[in-house]
Design a protein around this motif. Sequence first.
Motif, PDB file in Angstrom:
ATOM      1  N   UNK A  18      12.905  -1.949  -0.279  1.00 30.48           N
ATOM      2  CA  UNK A  18      13.231  -1.265   0.644  1.00 30.48           C
ATOM      3  C   UNK A  18      12.190  -0.125   1.419  1.00 30.48           C
ATOM      4  N   UNK A  19      12.280   0.249   0.589  1.00 30.31           N
ATOM      5  CA  UNK A  19      11.240   1.878   1.310  1.00 30.31           C
ATOM      6  C   UNK A  19       9.833   1.252   1.445  1.00 30.31           C
ATOM      7  N   UNK A  20       9.266   0.356   0.599  1.00 35.47           N
ATOM      8  CA  UNK A  20       8.268   0.036   0.362  1.00 35.47           C
ATOM      9  C   UNK A  20       7.724  -0.761   1.662  1.00 35.47           C
ATOM     10  N   UNK A  21       8.677  -1.952   1.497  1.00 37.31           N
ATOM     11  CA  UNK A  21       8.408  -2.919   3.199  1.00 37.31           C
ATOM     12  C   UNK A  21       9.125  -2.181   4.223  1.00 37.31           C
ATOM     13  N   UNK A  22       9.445  -1.558   4.597  1.00 36.83           N
ATOM     14  CA  UNK A  22      10.452  -0.920   5.785  1.00 36.83           C
ATOM     15  C   UNK A  22      10.385   0.704   6.782  1.00 36.83           C
ATOM     16  N   UNK A  31      -1.127   9.951   8.931  1.00 38.02           N
ATOM     17  CA  UNK A  31      -0.884   9.871   9.875  1.00 38.02           C
ATOM     18  C   UNK A  31       0.677   8.524   9.435  1.00 38.02           C
ATOM     19  N   UNK A  32       1.298   7.573   9.561  1.00 42.45           N
ATOM     20  CA  UNK A  32       2.019   6.939   9.296  1.00 42.45           C
ATOM     21  C   UNK A  32       1.460   6.159   7.896  1.00 42.45           C
ATOM     22  N   UNK A  33       2.096   6.334   7.191  1.00 41.79           N
ATOM     23  CA  UNK A  33       2.423   5.209   4.961  1.00 41.79           C
ATOM     24  C   UNK A  33       3.479   5.170   5.305  1.00 41.79           C
ATOM     25  N   UNK A  34       3.106   4.106   4.009  1.00 36.56           N
ATOM     26  CA  UNK A  34       4.698   3.268   3.229  1.00 36.56           C
ATOM     27  C   UNK A  34       5.201   4.388   2.473  1.00 36.56           C
ATOM     28  N   UNK A  35       6.207   4.295   2.673  1.00 36.03           N
ATOM     29  CA  UNK A  35       7.218   5.277   1.567  1.00 36.03           C
ATOM     30  C   UNK A  35       7.321   4.979   0.300  1.00 36.03           C
ATOM     31  N   UNK A  36       6.613   5.029  -0.539  1.00 33.23           N
ATOM     32  CA  UNK A  36       6.895   4.692  -1.607  1.00 33.23           C
ATOM     33  C   UNK A  36       6.556   5.849  -3.023  1.00 33.23           C
TER      34      UNK A  36
END
Length: 171
Positions: A18-22, A31-36
């Motif tokens: 959920x975090x990684x994809x959304x 800037x904005x990066x995926x939450x991994x």
Amino acid sequence: FPSHDNIIELVLSAFEQFCRDNLTIRFPGKGNIPLVLREAQRETVRGWIKHRYTIVLKARQIGFSTVSAAFALWLVLGWPDRQIIMISKGEREAAKLLNKARYAYRKMPEWVRERGPRLTSRSVSIMAFDNDSSVESLPSIDPGRGESVFCFFVDEWAALNNQEEAWSSIA
């Protein structure tokens, strides 16, 4: 049937995906990066899933408030009737903590927001959804006594002005 440990790993994996994809986070210079999740964050979330009470001793400014806000958002979007309360030192800190969940929600892909429960109320201190779930962030002077709460997050326990009052309201 899957074992208890296997179920915990499945739930953790679902949260990580959920975090990684959304979800994205603001990262200085990138800037904005995926939450991994990093390994320490993963272990902490595993503890939240597995145990009723979890205390995390950690350094400051390493993303645990962000992961707490993401986990709270995931809980309210994924299940009905989940009241999550986050407690911080003061009103300013409480508002900043809820803003992390608000930012994550706002930056989610539109199709994900449309498929999930709708945001029905938002103020400085609460995000409420039409599945009767909410995330509320309060200062430690008003820790949510008498509430029927699914999950509490206490941000920076050592900085709370009235730790005893906060503990007695959540324990």
